[in-house]
Design an enzyme around this catalytic site. Structure first.
Site, PDB file in Angstrom:
ATOM      1  N   ARG A 259       0.879  -1.199  -0.073  1.00 59.06           N
ATOM      2  CA  ARG A 259      -0.088  -0.078   0.081  1.00 59.06           C
ATOM      3  C   ARG A 259       0.694   1.212   0.003  1.00 59.06           C
ATOM      4  O   ARG A 259       1.914   1.359   0.862  1.00 59.06           O
ATOM      5  CB  ARG A 259      -1.112  -0.018   1.465  1.00 59.06           C
ATOM      6  CG  ARG A 259      -1.388   1.581   1.765  1.00 59.06           C
ATOM      7  CD  ARG A 259      -2.673   1.675   0.645  1.00 59.06           C
ATOM      8  NE  ARG A 259      -3.227   3.030   1.306  1.00 59.06           N
ATOM      9  CZ  ARG A 259      -4.158   3.327   1.816  1.00 59.06           C
ATOM     10  NH1 ARG A 259      -4.862   2.084   2.518  1.00 59.06           N
ATOM     11  NH2 ARG A 259      -4.919   4.423   2.148  1.00 59.06           N
TER      12      ARG A 259
ATOM     13  N   ARG B  27      -5.574   2.028  -4.112  1.00 56.68           N
ATOM     14  CA  ARG B  27      -4.809   1.318  -3.141  1.00 56.68           C
ATOM     15  C   ARG B  27      -5.111  -0.064  -3.460  1.00 56.68           C
ATOM     16  O   ARG B  27      -6.084  -0.574  -3.822  1.00 56.68           O
ATOM     17  CB  ARG B  27      -5.163   1.861  -1.843  1.00 56.68           C
ATOM     18  CG  ARG B  27      -6.544   1.231  -1.199  1.00 56.68           C
ATOM     19  CD  ARG B  27      -7.588   2.359  -1.566  1.00 56.68           C
ATOM     20  NE  ARG B  27      -7.348   3.585  -1.609  1.00 56.68           N
ATOM     21  CZ  ARG B  27      -7.918   4.470  -0.542  1.00 56.68           C
ATOM     22  NH1 ARG B  27      -8.443   3.961   0.351  1.00 56.68           N
ATOM     23  NH2 ARG B  27      -7.917   5.745  -0.690  1.00 56.68           N
TER      24      ARG B  27
ATOM     25  N   ASP C 189      -6.995  -1.446   1.849  1.00 57.82           N
ATOM     26  CA  ASP C 189      -7.305  -0.459   2.682  1.00 57.82           C
ATOM     27  C   ASP C 189      -7.999  -1.185   3.960  1.00 57.82           C
ATOM     28  O   ASP C 189      -9.021  -1.758   3.461  1.00 57.82           O
ATOM     29  CB  ASP C 189      -8.160   0.626   2.033  1.00 57.82           C
ATOM     30  CG  ASP C 189      -8.416   1.710   2.913  1.00 57.82           C
ATOM     31  OD1 ASP C 189      -7.876   2.101   3.876  1.00 57.82           O
ATOM     32  OD2 ASP C 189      -9.535   2.439   3.006  1.00 57.82           O
TER      33      ASP C 189
ATOM     34  N   ASP D 263     -10.051  -0.305   7.556  1.00 58.17           N
ATOM     35  CA  ASP D 263     -10.598   0.638   8.251  1.00 58.17           C
ATOM     36  C   ASP D 263     -11.159   0.234   9.658  1.00 58.17           C
ATOM     37  O   ASP D 263     -12.216  -0.806   9.544  1.00 58.17           O
ATOM     38  CB  ASP D 263     -11.359   1.651   7.704  1.00 58.17           C
ATOM     39  CG  ASP D 263     -10.940   2.596   6.742  1.00 58.17           C
ATOM     40  OD1 ASP D 263      -9.971   2.974   6.780  1.00 58.17           O
ATOM     41  OD2 ASP D 263     -11.428   2.753   5.611  1.00 58.17           O
TER      42      ASP D 263
END
Length: 279
Positions: free
Chosen positions: A205, A214, A217, A219
């Site tokens: 990344r 990307r 990712d 989160d």
């Protein structure tokens, strides 16, 4: 499993089967090998990612000094049980040496060594934390990067199917694959964030363009029911309820986390189911 060694811990304790041994404390030596996964600590250089051997030594010394024992075997077993109560310790080797054995022959010391696992002594791990994490990829082997993330996270207890979604915001870019997983973890929120960032780094990344494409990712959407507001981490994630591509897979994993009527209030972004992540 990696090892933490604690060597030559000297303690005065009451131990022995003879009457005079139960009246006066005598010196013993304790040696410990703690079986611990030190992967996180080796990368993060953070004390929270390992076992504090100073606290272990203090706990063992205090326990031995405050109690009386007849057998070395009993003392060694109690030391093992106390050590296994420390989070991250999965097993322990304990050697307890009696430095002045009361026998008439020339004998410098006597000792016992035992090995105990957490499961052997029925000591549960500390209550795991529940975390919910959103995964996305729109570069390279998208599904392969999602699989890398799922395999690299702590115990995954639920995962959504994979959805293909059009990018929202940022520069022109390709479609994303998105999914959500629920995990159980012993990591604190910031250690979990570091784990996620390392997984992203393992997927090459690069953080060059804000909201840009990307490879991977991750989160952190929720961590138990806590609220965190810091420069490093915001939990719950502040834009969860604005993103159909997050709420759609989230509804499969934790529908109670989705607001009522969210499907009627969000714009109809294209979110297409792709089925379960292939192994």
């Amino acid at each position: 499993m990696d090892l933490i060694h604690i060597r030559d811990l000297r303690v005065l304790t009451v131990i022995g089967a003879l009457p005079h041994e139960q009246e006066q404390a005598q010196p013993i030596r304790v040696d410990l090998d703690l079986h611990v996964d030190l992967t996180e600590a080796g990368i993060s250089d953070e004390l929270d990612d390992t076992v504090n051997y100073g606290l272990v030594a203090d706990e063992i010394a205090a326990m031995a000094a405050d109690n009386k024992f007849v057998l070395l075997e009993r003392l060694a077993d109690e030391i093992a049980r106390n050590t296994l109560r420390f989070d991250r310790v999965e097993a322990v080797d304990v050697t307890v040496t009696k430095l002045r054995p009361p026998v008439p022959t020339a004998l410098e010391s006597t000792a016992v060594t035992l090995h105990r696992r957490r499961s052997d002594v029925d000591i549960p791990m500390l209550r795991p934390h529940e975390a919910i994490i959103a995964l996305g990829s729109n570069l390279g082997d998208r599904e392969g990067f999602l699989r890398l993330a799922v395999d690299s996270l702590d115990r995954v207890v639920a995962q959504s199917q994979v959805f293909e979604t059009a990018p929202v915001g940022g520069p022109e870019q390709g479609a994303y694959l998105n999914m959500v997983v629920k995990i159980e973890t012993a990591l604190d929120p910031f250690a979990l964030l570091r784990r996620c960032q390392r997984i992203e780094a393992n997927a090459a990344r690069q953080r060059v363009v804000h909201w840009g494409p990307r490879t991977l990712d991750l989160d952190v959407l929720f961590y138990d029911d806590v609220t965190i507001s810091s420069p490093e981490l915001l939990v719950p994630h502040p834009r969860i309820f604005e993103r159909r591509f997050v709420l759609t897979p989230l509804e499969e994993v934790a529908p109670e986390r989705c607001p009522d009527g969210w499907r009627d209030t969000l714009p109809p972004d294209e979110v297409t189911p792709r089925g379960q992540l292939r192994r």
